[in-house]
Motif scaffolding. Sequence first.
Motif, PDB file in Angstrom:
ATOM      1  N   GLU A  92       0.845  -1.192   0.000  1.00 31.09           N
ATOM      2  CA  GLU A  92       0.000   0.000   0.000  1.00 31.09           C
ATOM      3  C   GLU A  92       0.882   1.243   0.000  1.00 31.09           C
ATOM      4  O   GLU A  92       2.005   1.230   0.510  1.00 31.09           O
ATOM      5  CB  GLU A  92      -0.922   0.017   1.217  1.00 31.09           C
ATOM      6  CG  GLU A  92      -0.186   0.073   2.551  1.00 31.09           C
ATOM      7  CD  GLU A  92      -1.126   0.076   3.747  1.00 31.09           C
ATOM      8  OE1 GLU A  92      -1.167   1.103   4.456  1.00 31.09           O
ATOM      9  OE2 GLU A  92      -1.797  -0.960   3.954  1.00 31.09           O
ATOM     10  N   GLU A  93       0.375   2.299  -0.619  1.00 36.79           N
ATOM     11  CA  GLU A  93       1.108   3.558  -0.666  1.00 36.79           C
ATOM     12  C   GLU A  93       0.809   4.389   0.568  1.00 36.79           C
ATOM     13  O   GLU A  93      -0.313   4.406   1.065  1.00 36.79           O
ATOM     14  CB  GLU A  93       0.736   4.353  -1.920  1.00 36.79           C
ATOM     15  CG  GLU A  93       1.335   3.790  -3.194  1.00 36.79           C
ATOM     16  CD  GLU A  93       1.224   4.759  -4.360  1.00 36.79           C
ATOM     17  OE1 GLU A  93       0.654   5.855  -4.172  1.00 36.79           O
ATOM     18  OE2 GLU A  93       1.705   4.414  -5.454  1.00 36.79           O
ATOM     19  N   ARG A  94       1.838   5.086   1.048  1.00 38.71           N
ATOM     20  CA  ARG A  94       1.681   5.998   2.167  1.00 38.71           C
ATOM     21  C   ARG A  94       2.389   7.304   1.837  1.00 38.71           C
ATOM     22  O   ARG A  94       3.377   7.315   1.107  1.00 38.71           O
ATOM     23  CB  ARG A  94       2.251   5.394   3.454  1.00 38.71           C
ATOM     24  CG  ARG A  94       1.499   4.150   3.916  1.00 38.71           C
ATOM     25  CD  ARG A  94       2.007   3.630   5.240  1.00 38.71           C
ATOM     26  NE  ARG A  94       1.203   2.512   5.715  1.00 38.71           N
ATOM     27  CZ  ARG A  94       1.409   1.867   6.861  1.00 38.71           C
ATOM     28  NH1 ARG A  94       2.392   2.236   7.649  1.00 38.71           N
ATOM     29  NH2 ARG A  94       0.639   0.857   7.218  1.00 38.71           N
ATOM     30  N   TYR A 101       4.414   0.189   1.645  1.00 38.68           N
ATOM     31  CA  TYR A 101       4.540  -0.620   2.860  1.00 38.68           C
ATOM     32  C   TYR A 101       3.687  -1.874   2.752  1.00 38.68           C
ATOM     33  O   TYR A 101       2.613  -1.867   2.154  1.00 38.68           O
ATOM     34  CB  TYR A 101       4.081   0.226   4.050  1.00 38.68           C
ATOM     35  CG  TYR A 101       4.129  -0.466   5.386  1.00 38.68           C
ATOM     36  CD1 TYR A 101       5.265  -0.415   6.172  1.00 38.68           C
ATOM     37  CD2 TYR A 101       3.021  -1.160   5.872  1.00 38.68           C
ATOM     38  CE1 TYR A 101       5.307  -1.037   7.420  1.00 38.68           C
ATOM     39  CE2 TYR A 101       3.052  -1.785   7.109  1.00 38.68           C
ATOM     40  CZ  TYR A 101       4.197  -1.717   7.884  1.00 38.68           C
ATOM     41  OH  TYR A 101       4.240  -2.340   9.104  1.00 38.68           O
TER      42      TYR A 101
END
Length: 373
Positions: A92-94, A101
């Motif tokens: 997933e993008e943060r 991550y």
Amino acid sequence: MLKRLSCKILALLVASIYTIFTIYALQVLLVNENQKIHPKGLVVTSKSPTKFYRAPVKASQYRQTNLVEVEIWGKAAIGLYLWEHILEGPLEERLGGAWRYGEKQIQNIKFIFRTGPWVVPDKVPKQTKNLVLVINGREPKKVDFAKAWLESLQGFPNLRNVAVVLLGNERCDNDWLFSYMKNNEGLVTFAFIVYDITYADSEIYFQWPLGVATYRNFPNVPILSIDVQKPQDVCFIKTRGTWSPGESSKSANDYHYALANSDLTLNPVGMNTECYRIYEACSYGSVPVIEDVVTPGNCRKGEKSPLHLLKASKAPFIYVKDWNDLPMIIENEKHLTHGEVVERRKKVLLWYKTFKESMRDNFVETLQQHFAA
């Protein structure tokens, strides 16, 4: 008098026997109780039930008992191949893509994957104990960057175990890594290295597959999404004068369509025989036709070279020493039935799935042996 004395002696004898059995029972109970609390091979070393030593523990015992947290920091694109294609971890993008991550537990290892431009020594967890660092060593600038990362690890006070996944040099010139290995008083316990390194010993150095071009966002293609029954009667030929690291949406779609609709995918040799297209063809069940020649440099030479890892895994590919043999290969294709072509495509897809699983199992088992022990 004698009768009383006999009774006393008998009573003492019974009491002694009872005491002996009581002590024995307590010892057994203590040993059994400690074995329940400590399932790592505790055994009695003396007559005292309170003194134990820790027996040697096999990796399989750790799989069942000790949860080990392992950080993976991806500072090269092959980190995405490891995470999404081999370990099949979520991502997933943060922070708008500055971090990517994911977490996944396999057996007793909890993997935490981090990649992106903000994955830098000052921002990753300082409390990290077990680390797999993915780095690029293809060219001098990449090597300098990789060295800077390895040297920064001295600033992590809790770090106990370090492994490296290295995109090696295409000529297999990776000697710079040796000074960072634990057997040379460095921090790195073992390394997985791309290309046919001569010193792969499956103890400290392991050969690792190049994989697909994740830097071009090549996906992990679901095996069930491939239509193996579709007849293929088109020949795709496309050339380009210069190499480009980028990919437009149109060129990517054209490439994926070609792979999905080609029975054979040609793989001419480049700087190294191993190329991304081999694995990308396998992703769609298209048979790689590989120019089977050893390229200049210091890579392994021998019976199974080049592509030692793939040949040892019995990859169902077609190898050619000379492209003048290609017309004969095409002629042989004409005589295959549709059913034979379908079965061959299934074979390639199944082999590639099994190959990635074997890479995953070897990777996890190696971490268990070195990090969990």
